[in-house]
Enzyme design. Structure first.
Site, mmCIF file in Angstrom:
data_model
loop_
_atom_site.group_PDB
_atom_site.id
_atom_site.type_symbol
_atom_site.label_atom_id
_atom_site.label_comp_id
_atom_site.label_asym_id
_atom_site.label_seq_id
_atom_site.Cartn_x
_atom_site.Cartn_y
_atom_site.Cartn_z
ATOM 1 N N ALA A 1 42.351 41.636 42.666
ATOM 2 C CA ALA A 1 43.404 40.848 41.693
ATOM 3 C C ALA A 1 42.891 39.316 42.026
ATOM 4 O O ALA A 1 43.045 38.903 43.106
ATOM 5 C CB ALA A 1 44.734 41.149 42.256
ATOM 6 N N ILE B 1 40.108 45.702 37.051
ATOM 7 C CA ILE B 1 40.770 45.075 38.512
ATOM 8 C C ILE B 1 41.705 46.272 39.052
ATOM 9 O O ILE B 1 42.258 47.108 38.060
ATOM 10 C CB ILE B 1 41.226 43.728 38.300
ATOM 11 N N CYS B 2 41.870 46.105 40.498
ATOM 12 C CA CYS B 2 42.987 46.667 41.142
ATOM 13 C C CYS B 2 43.417 45.848 42.153
ATOM 14 O O CYS B 2 42.730 44.888 42.168
ATOM 15 C CB CYS B 2 42.512 48.039 41.580
ATOM 16 N N LYS B 3 44.253 45.995 42.742
ATOM 17 C CA LYS B 3 44.750 44.859 43.791
ATOM 18 C C LYS B 3 43.787 44.251 44.766
ATOM 19 O O LYS B 3 43.469 43.143 44.825
ATOM 20 C CB LYS B 3 45.940 45.642 44.519
ATOM 21 N N THR C 1 39.314 50.580 41.275
ATOM 22 C CA THR C 1 38.423 49.947 40.493
ATOM 23 C C THR C 1 36.969 50.574 40.945
ATOM 24 O O THR C 1 36.359 51.034 39.919
ATOM 25 C CB THR C 1 38.127 48.510 40.814
#
Length: 177
Positions: A21, A104-106, A112
């Site tokens: 992120a 994206i992921c956190k 991802t």
């Protein structure tokens, strides 16, 4: 002024980028990518600053989990990702109008990496190479074994390559060059 890429930023292939992120510190760097879309592989990744940045630069948000939210199997799943979500995300990153795109992921590691691994299956990488790359990013993540199993069992036949108009996934029998 120096540019700062987001955590775990990398180029997956031409016009497809990946990272964790982004924060305001990364926005100048992201501008250089000329993104048309962002694929959200995890809920709650989009804070107000990032959402404002995307809107200001006319970058569309793609959430592949929207189609899976009502699926009872997803509500009971140990991991918040499924074949259905992966397939929707693969469709998004193979649509020319969405490119260049950012996945994206956190953390930029877990979901991802799962999507990128399934993309590598479409590219016909060996499973050993796919898992090696996945583990480089996803080492120590909470559900690593379940995600590796999802990658191994992901059936690329669910993704109809004949529908694609992008050159990065070659149809059976095509040659490069």
């Amino acid at each position: 002024m120096p540019l700062f890429p987001p955590v775990f930023y990398n180029l997956v292939q031409e016009d497809v980028h990946r990272c964790g992120a982004p924060t305001a510190l990364n926005f100048e760097f992201l501008q250089t990518l000329n993104l048309k879309s962002v694929v959200l592989m995890e809920q709650n990744v989009l804070d107000d600053n990032f959402a404002d940045f995307l809107a200001e630069h006319n970058i569309s948000i793609i959430d592949p989990s929207v189609t899976a939210k009502d699926n009872p199997a997803m509500k009971a799943a140990l991991i918040p990702i499924s074949d259905e979500i992966v397939t929707e995300a693969l469709r998004a990153i193979s649509t020319p109008q969405n490119l260049p795109t950012l996945i994206i992921c956190k953390t930029g590691k877990t979901y991802t990496s799962t999507l990128v691994a399934c993309l590598r299956k479409l590219h016909k990488w060996s499973m050993m190479s796919i898992l090696e790359e996945f583990r480089r990013y996803a080492v120590g993540t909470k559900n690593q074994q379940q995600l590796e199993q999802l990658i191994e069992l992901y059936d690329i036949e669910q993704f109809d390559v004949s529908e694609l108009s992008t050159p990065f996934i070659k149809k059976e029998g095509e040659r490069e060059g």
